[in-house]
Design a protein around this motif. Sequence first.
Motif, PDB file in Angstrom:
ATOM      1  N   THR A 237     -16.317 -10.023  19.032  1.00 38.07           N
ATOM      2  CA  THR A 237     -17.419 -10.139  19.839  1.00 38.07           C
ATOM      3  C   THR A 237     -18.541  -9.910  19.041  1.00 38.07           C
ATOM      4  O   THR A 237     -18.576  -9.351  17.976  1.00 38.07           O
ATOM      5  N   ARG A 238     -19.702  -9.745  20.004  1.00 37.46           N
ATOM      6  CA  ARG A 238     -21.183  -9.620  19.146  1.00 37.46           C
ATOM      7  C   ARG A 238     -20.948  -8.120  19.030  1.00 37.46           C
ATOM      8  O   ARG A 238     -22.061  -7.704  18.264  1.00 37.46           O
ATOM      9  N   TYR A 239     -20.390  -7.437  19.737  1.00 37.22           N
ATOM     10  CA  TYR A 239     -20.497  -6.045  19.527  1.00 37.22           C
ATOM     11  C   TYR A 239     -19.167  -5.420  19.081  1.00 37.22           C
ATOM     12  O   TYR A 239     -19.453  -4.016  18.646  1.00 37.22           O
ATOM     13  N   ASN A 240     -18.280  -5.755  19.290  1.00 36.25           N
ATOM     14  CA  ASN A 240     -16.884  -5.277  18.897  1.00 36.25           C
ATOM     15  C   ASN A 240     -15.713  -5.975  18.214  1.00 36.25           C
ATOM     16  O   ASN A 240     -15.934  -7.137  18.275  1.00 36.25           O
ATOM     17  N   HIS A 241     -14.889  -5.318  17.492  1.00 32.18           N
ATOM     18  CA  HIS A 241     -13.780  -5.847  16.853  1.00 32.18           C
ATOM     19  C   HIS A 241     -12.503  -5.513  18.034  1.00 32.18           C
ATOM     20  O   HIS A 241     -12.264  -4.342  18.427  1.00 32.18           O
ATOM     21  N   GLY A 253       6.938   4.586  28.476  1.00 32.85           N
ATOM     22  CA  GLY A 253       7.760   3.785  28.058  1.00 32.85           C
ATOM     23  C   GLY A 253       7.851   2.345  28.803  1.00 32.85           C
ATOM     24  O   GLY A 253       8.612   1.483  28.347  1.00 32.85           O
ATOM     25  N   GLU A 254       6.950   2.157  29.686  1.00 34.82           N
ATOM     26  CA  GLU A 254       6.856   0.964  30.393  1.00 34.82           C
ATOM     27  C   GLU A 254       6.102  -0.060  29.690  1.00 34.82           C
ATOM     28  O   GLU A 254       5.187   0.376  28.946  1.00 34.82           O
ATOM     29  N   PRO A 255       6.390  -1.295  29.959  1.00 35.52           N
ATOM     30  CA  PRO A 255       5.791  -2.353  29.071  1.00 35.52           C
ATOM     31  C   PRO A 255       4.360  -2.630  29.784  1.00 35.52           C
ATOM     32  O   PRO A 255       4.062  -2.439  30.992  1.00 35.52           O
ATOM     33  N   ILE A 256       3.279  -2.680  29.046  1.00 32.98           N
ATOM     34  CA  ILE A 256       1.961  -2.711  29.302  1.00 32.98           C
ATOM     35  C   ILE A 256       1.273  -3.589  28.268  1.00 32.98           C
ATOM     36  O   ILE A 256       1.710  -3.827  27.079  1.00 32.98           O
ATOM     37  N   LYS A 257       0.104  -4.105  28.796  1.00 37.63           N
ATOM     38  CA  LYS A 257      -0.856  -4.993  27.720  1.00 37.63           C
ATOM     39  C   LYS A 257      -1.894  -4.106  27.289  1.00 37.63           C
ATOM     40  O   LYS A 257      -2.581  -3.483  28.596  1.00 37.63           O
ATOM     41  N   VAL A 258      -2.235  -3.949  26.363  1.00 39.70           N
ATOM     42  CA  VAL A 258      -3.595  -3.185  25.868  1.00 39.70           C
ATOM     43  C   VAL A 258      -4.647  -3.907  25.242  1.00 39.70           C
ATOM     44  O   VAL A 258      -4.416  -4.918  24.679  1.00 39.70           O
ATOM     45  N   MET A 259      -5.859  -3.269  25.584  1.00 43.77           N
ATOM     46  CA  MET A 259      -6.974  -3.770  24.830  1.00 43.77           C
ATOM     47  C   MET A 259      -7.414  -2.918  24.092  1.00 43.77           C
ATOM     48  O   MET A 259      -7.929  -1.750  24.542  1.00 43.77           O
ATOM     49  N   LYS A 260      -7.389  -3.068  22.625  1.00 41.15           N
ATOM     50  CA  LYS A 260      -8.112  -1.917  21.810  1.00 41.15           C
ATOM     51  C   LYS A 260      -9.631  -2.449  21.392  1.00 41.15           C
ATOM     52  O   LYS A 260      -9.647  -3.607  21.083  1.00 41.15           O
ATOM     53  N   VAL A 261     -10.601  -1.687  21.345  1.00 36.19           N
ATOM     54  CA  VAL A 261     -11.788  -2.155  21.132  1.00 36.19           C
ATOM     55  C   VAL A 261     -12.126  -1.257  19.844  1.00 36.19           C
ATOM     56  O   VAL A 261     -12.369   0.192  20.071  1.00 36.19           O
ATOM     57  N   ASN A 262     -12.407  -1.506  18.534  1.00 38.07           N
ATOM     58  CA  ASN A 262     -12.815  -0.630  17.314  1.00 38.07           C
ATOM     59  C   ASN A 262     -11.800   0.573  17.339  1.00 38.07           C
ATOM     60  O   ASN A 262     -12.206   1.597  17.112  1.00 38.07           O
ATOM     61  N   ASN A 263     -10.461   0.064  17.452  1.00 35.21           N
ATOM     62  CA  ASN A 263      -9.405   1.065  17.010  1.00 35.21           C
ATOM     63  C   ASN A 263      -9.396   1.937  18.303  1.00 35.21           C
ATOM     64  O   ASN A 263      -8.780   3.016  17.930  1.00 35.21           O
TER      65      ASN A 263
END
Length: 501
Positions: A237-241, A253-263
Amino acid sequence: MDHDFPYLSTMKKYLLETAVFLCGAIVMIYEIVGSRVVAPHFGTSIYVWTSLIGIILASLSIGYWLGGKIADRSPTFRSLSGIILLGAIFILVTALIKDPLLRFISHSFSDMILRTLLAAILLFAPASIMLGMVSPYAVRLKIKAVDTSGSIVGNLYAISTVGSIAGTFLAGFVLIPLAGSTSMLYILAICLVLVSLLLYFTFRKAWGVNAIVIIAIAGSGLYINNAVAKTYVETDTRYNHVQIFDTEYWITGEPIKVMKVNNEYSSAMYPDSDELVYVYLQFYRLAEHFKPDFQHALVIGGAGYSFPMYYLKQYPDATIDVVEIDPGLTALAREYFRLKDNPRMRIFHEDGRTYLNNSAEKYDIIFGDAYKSLLAVPFQLASLEAIERKYELLNDDGIVIENIIASMEGPASKFLKAECKTYLEVFPQVYLFACHNPEDPSLLQSISLVACKSPEAIAINNEDPAIDSLLKHMVTIDIPPGTIILTDDHAPTEYFALKAQ
């Protein structure tokens, strides 16, 4: 030197200026892209920017010197095209090796300064040296008489500088948000190959074959990059990877969806539930104890919007404002994290500090969710001046709940203690709750800071067993003499993070 050099055609003259302009632009695009390349592994702290800027400037200086020395021997357009081609090759190498190299550096070295310096030297110095050689070499090709040398030098360096300015704006405002960092590296390599071809007028067969091979490799890299991107989301994005992917929660151990922003693991959600994944977000429920009649809240930091969505569902009579600096994250949250418009939620795309400075709203609670790790603390939100604005925006018995990554004792506690002392300069009561293990003072963990505007003492127990269990995580810390108060003028958050390693 070319035999027809004294009689340069108009095309050759413009090609030289064009090459200088484009190389100047590519240097700056390369530097800005570099910050996005390093961010997923080392964040975007001042140490990353310092290393990138310092190493690239040093490399350009070496290039200026080396380019001048080589040009004095026997300057030709063919040699200049070779220098530019080498720059393209080194940028291509950067694109191909960046992730495994950065992972190796991350696993092999713990010191953040050493990490970022090594990354900058190995990935960005070689191409920067080549690009630095272009301007002095072009000057030597252009000079035909001493009495015009000053204007020629001035003109070419001005063109290079204008190219750098254009590259800076183009990278930040257009290219990186559109293409992403990895694709941009391949695009830069292809552009340099084309410039090299334009300068090499004779187009010898072997040279042309070499250039075609490099373009083909870069093109295949683009294809591979796009193919890999289909398995998970990776974008700039304009600010982040940003990376979005499915995984298992490392605690349950449960399934999740993750958003990593700048590691940094910024947000997570369960595939079929709106329940909170991260433990520290559950401690935001302390608002029910410290301000049970709240109606209007502010969250600084949206990312995947997991807590704002939980808030709307959990408190159907309350409203919430969310300040998220990056509209790109909001768009991704809408697409991948089930974010929906809601009349009880307003979203402001603005820096959290500027919102605090300019807002006239009054809130019962201000949730702070902008500190993602010790290495990702926006100092402008941690300062005395920012905390004073939070105090002013709260109703008379309002509270702040801030998530801080720290330990209670040891080197990783320095920021926590400085932040506590700064809050105590403004708020009459400050409480701390260790989200994971209150019995281990050296554990690096999420710590919820609760600051109360009211001076009235509050009992630390609750009839609701869920809330009471959170209250039992309350901890106290010793703030030693000499602990600084963080201010806009002096808030060394990166220094604290470095000392914690």
